[in-house]
Design a protein around this motif. Structure first.
Motif, PDB file in Angstrom:
ATOM      1  N   PRO A 428     -42.910 -59.907 -12.749  1.00  0.00           N
ATOM      2  CA  PRO A 428     -42.048 -60.110 -11.574  1.00  0.00           C
ATOM      3  C   PRO A 428     -41.426 -58.788 -11.105  1.00  0.00           C
ATOM      4  CG  PRO A 428     -41.548 -61.690 -13.314  1.00  0.00           C
ATOM      5  CD  PRO A 428     -42.446 -60.654 -13.914  1.00  0.00           C
ATOM      6  N   PRO A 429     -41.089 -58.728  -9.819  1.00  0.00           N
ATOM      7  CA  PRO A 429     -41.235 -59.788  -8.822  1.00  0.00           C
ATOM      8  C   PRO A 429     -42.609 -59.867  -8.170  1.00  0.00           C
ATOM      9  CG  PRO A 429     -40.043 -57.954  -7.893  1.00  0.00           C
ATOM     10  CD  PRO A 429     -40.256 -57.613  -9.331  1.00  0.00           C
ATOM     11  N   ILE A 430     -43.481 -58.866  -8.415  1.00  0.00           N
ATOM     12  CA  ILE A 430     -44.757 -58.882  -7.701  1.00  0.00           C
ATOM     13  C   ILE A 430     -45.635 -60.043  -8.160  1.00  0.00           C
ATOM     14  CG2 ILE A 430     -46.124 -57.368  -9.212  1.00  0.00           C
ATOM     15  CD1 ILE A 430     -47.130 -56.030  -6.597  1.00  0.00           C
ATOM     16  N   SER A 431     -45.519 -60.456  -9.425  1.00  0.00           N
ATOM     17  CA  SER A 431     -46.329 -61.592  -9.889  1.00  0.00           C
ATOM     18  C   SER A 431     -45.938 -62.858  -9.133  1.00  0.00           C
ATOM     19  CB  SER A 431     -46.149 -61.792 -11.391  1.00  0.00           C
ATOM     20  OG  SER A 431     -44.802 -62.057 -11.724  1.00  0.00           O
ATOM     21  N   TRP A 432     -44.642 -63.033  -8.866  1.00  0.00           N
ATOM     22  CA  TRP A 432     -44.203 -64.210  -8.118  1.00  0.00           C
ATOM     23  C   TRP A 432     -44.727 -64.166  -6.692  1.00  0.00           C
ATOM     24  CZ3 TRP A 432     -38.465 -63.503  -9.997  1.00  0.00           C
ATOM     25  CH2 TRP A 432     -38.402 -63.774 -11.366  1.00  0.00           C
ATOM     26  N   ALA A 433     -44.798 -62.980  -6.101  1.00  0.00           N
ATOM     27  CA  ALA A 433     -45.376 -62.854  -4.760  1.00  0.00           C
ATOM     28  C   ALA A 433     -46.848 -63.247  -4.774  1.00  0.00           C
ATOM     29  CB  ALA A 433     -45.216 -61.415  -4.257  1.00  0.00           C
ATOM     30  N   GLY A 440     -50.014 -70.906  -1.211  1.00  0.00           N
ATOM     31  CA  GLY A 440     -49.847 -71.231   0.205  1.00  0.00           C
ATOM     32  C   GLY A 440     -48.391 -71.231   0.634  1.00  0.00           C
ATOM     33  N   ARG A 441     -47.591 -70.357   0.055  1.00  0.00           N
ATOM     34  CA  ARG A 441     -46.157 -70.267   0.388  1.00  0.00           C
ATOM     35  C   ARG A 441     -45.854 -68.845   0.858  1.00  0.00           C
ATOM     36  NH1 ARG A 441     -44.360 -73.291  -5.195  1.00  0.00           N
ATOM     37  NH2 ARG A 441     -42.250 -72.525  -4.694  1.00  0.00           N
ATOM     38  N   PRO A 442     -46.309 -68.502   2.080  1.00  0.00           N
ATOM     39  CA  PRO A 442     -46.266 -67.114   2.551  1.00  0.00           C
ATOM     40  C   PRO A 442     -44.862 -66.546   2.669  1.00  0.00           C
ATOM     41  CG  PRO A 442     -46.872 -68.608   4.335  1.00  0.00           C
ATOM     42  CD  PRO A 442     -46.942 -69.399   3.076  1.00  0.00           C
ATOM     43  N   ASP A 443     -43.886 -67.356   3.073  1.00  0.00           N
ATOM     44  CA  ASP A 443     -42.520 -66.835   3.199  1.00  0.00           C
ATOM     45  C   ASP A 443     -41.998 -66.352   1.853  1.00  0.00           C
ATOM     46  OD1 ASP A 443     -42.603 -67.402   5.870  1.00  0.00           O
ATOM     47  OD2 ASP A 443     -41.411 -69.248   5.736  1.00  0.00           O
ATOM     48  N   GLU A 444     -42.284 -67.108   0.809  1.00  0.00           N
ATOM     49  CA  GLU A 444     -41.850 -66.692  -0.532  1.00  0.00           C
ATOM     50  C   GLU A 444     -42.631 -65.458  -0.994  1.00  0.00           C
ATOM     51  OE1 GLU A 444     -41.023 -70.017  -3.414  1.00  0.00           O
ATOM     52  OE2 GLU A 444     -41.904 -71.191  -1.787  1.00  0.00           O
ATOM     53  N   ALA A 445     -43.908 -65.389  -0.607  1.00  0.00           N
ATOM     54  CA  ALA A 445     -44.698 -64.213  -0.966  1.00  0.00           C
ATOM     55  C   ALA A 445     -44.079 -62.950  -0.378  1.00  0.00           C
ATOM     56  CB  ALA A 445     -46.139 -64.375  -0.484  1.00  0.00           C
ATOM     57  N   VAL A 446     -43.715 -63.016   0.888  1.00  0.00           N
ATOM     58  CA  VAL A 446     -43.108 -61.858   1.548  1.00  0.00           C
ATOM     59  C   VAL A 446     -41.754 -61.533   0.918  1.00  0.00           C
ATOM     60  CG1 VAL A 446     -42.164 -61.001   3.724  1.00  0.00           C
ATOM     61  CG2 VAL A 446     -44.354 -62.215   3.712  1.00  0.00           C
ATOM     62  N   HIS A 447     -40.983 -62.582   0.609  1.00  0.00           N
ATOM     63  CA  HIS A 447     -39.667 -62.368   0.004  1.00  0.00           C
ATOM     64  C   HIS A 447     -39.788 -61.603  -1.313  1.00  0.00           C
ATOM     65  CE1 HIS A 447     -35.672 -63.105  -1.666  1.00  0.00           C
ATOM     66  NE2 HIS A 447     -36.259 -63.591  -2.754  1.00  0.00           N
ATOM     67  N   TRP A 448     -40.696 -62.023  -2.184  1.00  0.00           N
ATOM     68  CA  TRP A 448     -40.811 -61.368  -3.487  1.00  0.00           C
ATOM     69  C   TRP A 448     -41.468 -60.004  -3.369  1.00  0.00           C
ATOM     70  CZ3 TRP A 448     -37.421 -62.832  -6.578  1.00  0.00           C
ATOM     71  CH2 TRP A 448     -37.036 -64.174  -6.684  1.00  0.00           C
ATOM     72  N   LEU A 449     -42.329 -59.829  -2.376  1.00  0.00           N
ATOM     73  CA  LEU A 449     -42.874 -58.496  -2.134  1.00  0.00           C
ATOM     74  C   LEU A 449     -41.771 -57.543  -1.673  1.00  0.00           C
ATOM     75  CD1 LEU A 449     -46.325 -59.144  -0.433  1.00  0.00           C
ATOM     76  CD2 LEU A 449     -45.914 -57.891  -2.552  1.00  0.00           C
ATOM     77  N   GLU A 450     -40.859 -58.039  -0.872  1.00  0.00           N
ATOM     78  CA  GLU A 450     -39.727 -57.211  -0.457  1.00  0.00           C
ATOM     79  C   GLU A 450     -38.897 -56.788  -1.666  1.00  0.00           C
ATOM     80  OE1 GLU A 450     -37.813 -59.750   2.341  1.00  0.00           O
ATOM     81  OE2 GLU A 450     -38.904 -58.946   4.079  1.00  0.00           O
ATOM     82  N   GLN A 451     -38.729 -57.697  -2.625  1.00  0.00           N
ATOM     83  CA  GLN A 451     -38.014 -57.350  -3.849  1.00  0.00           C
ATOM     84  C   GLN A 451     -38.783 -56.291  -4.645  1.00  0.00           C
ATOM     85  OE1 GLN A 451     -34.910 -58.431  -4.971  1.00  0.00           O
ATOM     86  NE2 GLN A 451     -34.818 -59.149  -2.862  1.00  0.00           N
ATOM     87  N   GLY A 477     -44.373 -61.345   8.944  1.00  0.00           N
ATOM     88  CA  GLY A 477     -43.490 -60.779   7.937  1.00  0.00           C
ATOM     89  C   GLY A 477     -44.227 -59.841   7.001  1.00  0.00           C
ATOM     90  N   PHE A 478     -45.458 -60.211   6.656  1.00  0.00           N
ATOM     91  CA  PHE A 478     -46.252 -59.363   5.776  1.00  0.00           C
ATOM     92  C   PHE A 478     -46.632 -58.065   6.474  1.00  0.00           C
ATOM     93  CE2 PHE A 478     -50.377 -58.010   4.003  1.00  0.00           C
ATOM     94  CZ  PHE A 478     -50.023 -57.858   2.674  1.00  0.00           C
ATOM     95  N   ARG A 479     -47.017 -58.151   7.739  1.00  0.00           N
ATOM     96  CA  ARG A 479     -47.393 -56.959   8.486  1.00  0.00           C
ATOM     97  C   ARG A 479     -46.197 -56.009   8.626  1.00  0.00           C
ATOM     98  NH1 ARG A 479     -52.255 -57.446  11.236  1.00  0.00           N
ATOM     99  NH2 ARG A 479     -51.588 -56.016  12.863  1.00  0.00           N
ATOM    100  N   GLU A 480     -45.020 -56.575   8.833  1.00  0.00           N
ATOM    101  CA  GLU A 480     -43.816 -55.751   8.913  1.00  0.00           C
ATOM    102  C   GLU A 480     -43.547 -55.074   7.571  1.00  0.00           C
ATOM    103  OE1 GLU A 480     -39.031 -56.361   9.785  1.00  0.00           O
ATOM    104  OE2 GLU A 480     -40.474 -57.887  10.480  1.00  0.00           O
ATOM    105  N   LEU A 481     -43.778 -55.819   6.493  1.00  0.00           N
ATOM    106  CA  LEU A 481     -43.566 -55.271   5.161  1.00  0.00           C
ATOM    107  C   LEU A 481     -44.522 -54.117   4.875  1.00  0.00           C
ATOM    108  CD1 LEU A 481     -42.088 -55.666   2.360  1.00  0.00           C
ATOM    109  CD2 LEU A 481     -44.095 -57.000   1.715  1.00  0.00           C
ATOM    110  N   LEU A 482     -45.784 -54.249   5.276  1.00  0.00           N
ATOM    111  CA  LEU A 482     -46.776 -53.210   5.020  1.00  0.00           C
ATOM    112  C   LEU A 482     -46.350 -51.859   5.592  1.00  0.00           C
ATOM    113  CD1 LEU A 482     -50.325 -54.797   5.532  1.00  0.00           C
ATOM    114  CD2 LEU A 482     -49.277 -54.029   3.407  1.00  0.00           C
ATOM    115  N   ALA A 483     -45.613 -51.901   6.724  1.00  0.00           N
ATOM    116  CA  ALA A 483     -45.169 -50.669   7.342  1.00  0.00           C
ATOM    117  C   ALA A 483     -44.196 -49.885   6.453  1.00  0.00           C
ATOM    118  CB  ALA A 483     -44.520 -50.958   8.687  1.00  0.00           C
TER     119      ALA A 483
END
Length: 487
Positions: A428-433, A440-451, A477-483
């Motif tokens: 964690p947190p990347i494993s949770w992402a 199939g829970r993209p919002d949570e994926a982005v949230h944990w990637l942000e962490q 959200g993912f595309r914004e995170l990649l930046a």
């Protein structure tokens, strides 16, 4: 300057050397954990806000409260403390923490000049030895000067040659603890080996403070501790690691180990990729025959999307040193380049012909997920779960979940459980992402990637090229995170 130790309950803590002594012996603490403990000892029985602790202990670093929570949790574990029944660290809801024990300042010593701290009789012995050595250097140095010219290096001396036989033996022992792939006899883990190596190096530096191999050995051990944690605590050591590397390079600008260490740290924790590449280039010049350096460099190239360069480098390595057929890096190239079948074949070749490694199982589980081959992913998930020592009842429950809904259902359960173990998708947190992507829970994926980005978790650097994230690549959200992630 005065150095003091702190005594509380059954412990004595020496902050100058990060050493905690208790009934079970001595332990060398990680730098940030030692800094936190020192801060608590300096502010006993005070209500300390999280903001204040972060500002003072993590001064100048951009971190969030998760970093403090992780450090407090590790310190509690070291002290045998409990959050529910605290004897040392009390959580104050909505505020921060309070250090409970009485603290006594003990064993205060004026820090003396280095020469005054040497062992009794050392000065006289070294004076005689240095005189004889100087004569030898001058005689042979002048011979080299007249024979080869000024580039012969008239006054080049290896500092290790000035160590006593006992110190040289200890230096060799610490190096073995660092380099051996398996824990030493009687050691519980490689992390224990690294801590023991740090303690040995620090003992050497007390008497021989100019020993470069001891300085760089400490930095390498702390880097290895960070990697063993899944890179979660590496950022706690990066200032110290970079500082040691710079200290060495100021004295020896072509020191290969220091160049490698700085390149890796700039890459994995600082995320300064262009600067890291410059240091990799200098390291390759300093250590052109060190094939292990090239393995780390190929991972760097993969993260930057330079797959053909990475493959060419690995193929050249194999041509020059056939022993490097046993490493998994080429499978990583295939996976990132979108050739999972070739990656599976390469990994299976290693499983069939080399000593079994959990790394192979991690690879095949990830490949099974990417390819949509649930059976392959589950086969290697179960192997990893057993390797991690999960109870048979827990494993049986995961099998039932898989039978009911495949890997998607299993990963959804793992996400809900917030498991801390590395079960094939890192920690964690990347494993949770990564679980959330498959569930199939993209919002949570982005949230944990942000962490993970906030914690500078090294595996985030592969997000641009890792096909695991293809299902959410078009998510805004993912595309914004990649930046926010360098590439």
């Amino acid at each position: 300057m005065t150095n003091c130790s702190y005594q509380f309950k059954q412990y004595v803590f020496d902050p100058a050397h990060n050493q905690l002594a208790g009934a079970d012996g001595e332990l060398v603490l990680e730098y940030r954990i030692a800094s936190l403990l020192a801060y608590f000892c300096q502010h006993p029985q005070q209500s300390l806000s999280k903001t204040t602790i972060l500002q003072d202990v993590w001064a100048g670093r951009v971190v969030n409260e998760d970093s403090l929570s992780v450090a407090v949790s590790k310190l509690r574990k070291i002290l045998g403390d409990s959050r529910s029944d605290p004897q040392y660290i009390k959580t104050i809801p909505g505020v921060g923490y309070q250090w409970l024990p009485q603290v006594e300042v003990v064993d205060c010593k004026e820090q003396q000049p280095v020469i005054a701290r040497r062992k009794k009789g050392w000065l006289q012995q070294e004076y005689l030895r240095a005189t004889m050595l100087a004569i030898v250097i001058i005689v042979f140095g002048l011979t080299g000067w007249f024979t080869y010219g000024r580039d012969a290096g008239l006054f080049a001396v290896n500092a290790n040659d000035l160590l006593s036989p006992d110190a040289q033996g200890q230096l060799l022992k610490a190096g073995t603890l660092l380099s051996s792939p398996e824990p030493a006899p009687g050691s519980a883990s490689k992390e224990d080996d690294y801590l023991q190596a740090i303690a040995i190096y620090r003992d050497i530096l007390k008497d021989y403070p100019d020993t470069i191999d001891a300085h760089i050995g400490i930095a390498e051990a702390k880097y290895n501790i960070g990697v063993a944690s899944g890179y979660r605590v590496l950022s706690q050591h990066d200032d110290e690691i970079i500082s040691i590397a710079d200290y060495v390079l100021e004295r020896e600008p072509t020191h290969g180990r220091a160049l490698v260490l700085k390149a890796k740290t700039l890459f994995t924790t600082r995320w300064e990729l262009d600067e890291a590449e410059r240091y990799y280039a200098r390291a390759l010049e300093a250590l052109p025959d060190d094939a292990s350096l090239y393995l780390g460099y190929t991972e760097f190239l993969i993260a930057r999307g330079r797959f053909d360069d990475a493959e060419a480098l690995l193929q050249e390595l194999r041509r020059r040193q056939p022993d490097y057929y046993r490493y998994l890096n080429l499978a990583l190239v295939y996976m990132a380049r979108g050739e999972p079948e070739r990656a599976v074949a390469e990994t299976q070749r290693l499983i069939n012909s080399e000593i079994t490694s959990s790394i192979h199982n991690y690879s095949l589980q990830r490949l099974g997920v990417i390819m949509g081959d649930d059976d392959l992913a589950m086969e290697h998930f179960l192997i990893i779960a057993r390797q991690q020592g999960l109870p048979p009842t827990t494993i049986a429950g995961y099998q039932k979940t898989f039978q009911r809904g495949g890997i998607k259902a299993l990963y959804s359960q793992l996400l809900d459980e917030k498991t801390e173990l590395n079960l094939g998708q890192y920690v964690p947190p990347i494993s949770w992402a990564r679980y959330a992507v498959v569930a199939g829970r993209p919002d949570e994926a982005v949230h944990w990637l942000e962490q993970a980005v906030a914690e500078r978790q090294a595996m985030v650097l592969f997000t641009h090229v890792d096909p695991h994230y293809d299902p959410i690549r078009n998510d805004p959200g993912f595309r914004e995170l990649l930046a926010k992630i360098p590439h």
